[in-house]
Design a protein around this motif. Structure first.
Motif, mmCIF file in Angstrom:
data_model
loop_
_atom_site.group_PDB
_atom_site.id
_atom_site.type_symbol
_atom_site.label_atom_id
_atom_site.label_comp_id
_atom_site.label_asym_id
_atom_site.label_seq_id
_atom_site.Cartn_x
_atom_site.Cartn_y
_atom_site.Cartn_z
ATOM 1 N N GLN A 127 76.712 26.682 -49.492
ATOM 2 C CA GLN A 127 75.944 26.030 -50.548
ATOM 3 C C GLN A 127 74.493 25.848 -50.134
ATOM 4 O O GLN A 127 74.185 25.533 -48.984
ATOM 5 N N HIS A 128 73.580 26.072 -51.064
ATOM 6 C CA HIS A 128 72.152 25.833 -50.851
ATOM 7 C C HIS A 128 71.613 24.996 -51.996
ATOM 8 O O HIS A 128 70.807 25.471 -52.802
ATOM 9 N N SER A 129 72.095 23.755 -52.084
ATOM 10 C CA SER A 129 71.738 22.846 -53.159
ATOM 11 C C SER A 129 72.148 23.459 -54.504
ATOM 12 O O SER A 129 72.904 24.435 -54.534
ATOM 13 N N SER B 66 74.432 32.921 -51.144
ATOM 14 C CA SER B 66 74.028 34.026 -50.271
ATOM 15 C C SER B 66 72.596 33.896 -49.749
ATOM 16 O O SER B 66 72.077 34.836 -49.148
ATOM 17 N N THR B 67 71.955 32.748 -49.944
ATOM 18 C CA THR B 67 70.536 32.593 -49.574
ATOM 19 C C THR B 67 70.215 33.093 -48.157
ATOM 20 O O THR B 67 69.279 33.879 -47.969
ATOM 21 N N ASP B 68 70.973 32.658 -47.166
ATOM 22 C CA ASP B 68 70.677 33.073 -45.787
ATOM 23 C C ASP B 68 70.982 34.561 -45.588
ATOM 24 O O ASP B 68 70.285 35.252 -44.838
ATOM 25 N N SER B 69 72.022 35.033 -46.251
ATOM 26 C CA SER B 69 72.409 36.438 -46.073
ATOM 27 C C SER B 69 71.460 37.392 -46.797
ATOM 28 O O SER B 69 71.214 38.505 -46.331
ATOM 29 N N ILE B 70 70.908 36.965 -47.922
ATOM 30 C CA ILE B 70 69.885 37.775 -48.599
ATOM 31 C C ILE B 70 68.671 37.910 -47.682
ATOM 32 O O ILE B 70 68.133 39.001 -47.473
ATOM 33 N N ARG B 71 68.241 36.777 -47.108
ATOM 34 C CA ARG B 71 67.097 36.831 -46.191
ATOM 35 C C ARG B 71 67.425 37.709 -44.981
ATOM 36 O O ARG B 71 66.602 38.509 -44.529
ATOM 37 N N ALA B 72 68.644 37.567 -44.455
ATOM 38 C CA ALA B 72 69.053 38.349 -43.275
ATOM 39 C C ALA B 72 68.961 39.848 -43.571
ATOM 40 O O ALA B 72 68.392 40.627 -42.798
ATOM 41 N N TYR C 18 60.567 26.556 -48.487
ATOM 42 C CA TYR C 18 60.457 27.826 -47.756
ATOM 43 C C TYR C 18 61.599 28.784 -48.135
ATOM 44 O O TYR C 18 61.359 29.929 -48.540
ATOM 45 N N GLU C 19 62.845 28.323 -48.011
ATOM 46 C CA GLU C 19 63.970 29.197 -48.364
ATOM 47 C C GLU C 19 63.936 29.544 -49.857
ATOM 48 O O GLU C 19 64.248 30.669 -50.257
ATOM 49 N N THR C 20 63.522 28.589 -50.675
ATOM 50 C CA THR C 20 63.440 28.847 -52.115
ATOM 51 C C THR C 20 62.362 29.898 -52.416
ATOM 52 O O THR C 20 62.565 30.794 -53.250
#
Ligand SMILES: [Zn+2]
Length: 254
Positions: free
Chosen positions: A34-36, A42-48, A167-169
């Protein structure tokens, strides 16, 4: 060389040659958590996936083969939020050891782990030492965001950043704006667990909570409404250059 950097795209023959020639076999590590309420799981995996491919394509002469992203991470602290899928720490370490063992079988010289999720850091650090001792493969470790920290802080001095923050957003607004629910973007609440005023002794209980919601009930940190895709666009080439430079310097120490 085929010119391809993703193992995913290669044939057996292309992989054989690429493994032999590569300076680094690169493993991007993300999460499925979860990212809020405004960002995808998938937020971290998209960035990865996106940032590691960019790194390999802008590596200033370093030859890289990028393995498929490890999209499951160690996310036990987010398990009470819907949708979070986690590996336990011991499973995570085993997965890294098996991937490293496979890389070694094909003649890989160095494994580079590029990480995008804080919960992965402790198991990666343990696995790194096991791999070096037991498999005899050199392991390099980069936390992408660590190379960005000063720049991210400069954007909005004093505003907390981290999980699902501005930042992540901004990164997801850049790579997958269709997956950001702008109507749900709002300032994230924080509960103070410790009112610490210059403690005079070493802490006997770390301030971080065992479960994320104990400290951040909305599931994120800071103020995502400040996010802009342009921030990500400015950051990516600078951070990539920093990482490549650091890798080249550290290779000289071998
Ligand atoms: Zn994240």
């Amino acid at each position: 060389m085929s010119g391809k950097v993703l193992l995913w795209d290669m044939t057996r023959e292309e992989a054989e040659e690429a493994f032999k020639e590569a300076d680094f076999i690169v493993l991007p590590t993300g999460s499925m958590e979860q990212h809020s309420s405004h960002l995808p799981l998938s937020t971290d995996s998209i960035r990865a996936e996106e940032l590691t491919e960019y790194l390999a394509l802008h590596s200033d002469g370093l030859r890289m083969v990028v393995l498929p992203t490890l999209v499951y991470g160690q996310s036990l602290h987010h398990i009470h939020f819907p949708g979070t899928i986690t590996l336990r720490e011991e499973t995570y370490i085993q997965v890294l050891r098996d991937i490293a063992w496979s890389v070694k079988q094909h003649g890989g010289r160095r494994l580079l782990i590029v990480n995008y999720h804080g919960g992965n850091m402790a198991p990666i650090e343990l696995a790194r030492m096991m791999i070096e001792r037991e498999i005899g493969l050199k392991v390099y470790f980069v936390g992408w965001s660590s190379f960005a920290a000063d720049l991210v802080r400069e954007w909005f001095p004093g505003v907390p950043y981290g999980h699902a923050c501005y930042y992540e957003t901004s990164m997801i607004l850049h790579f997958r704006p269709d997956l950001v629910d702008r109507e749900k973007m709002r300032r994230q609440r924080q509960r103070q667990r410790h009112e610490l005023q210059a403690p005079t002794h070493p802490l006997t209980r770390p301030p971080s909570a065992a479960y994320f919601e104990d400290e951040y009930p909305d599931g994120g940190i800071g103020d995502p409404t400040l996010a802009r895709a342009e921030l990500a666009e400015r950051l990516i080439p600078i951070v990539t250059e920093r990482i490549i430079k650091a890798l080249k310097e550290d290779m000289k120490l071998e």
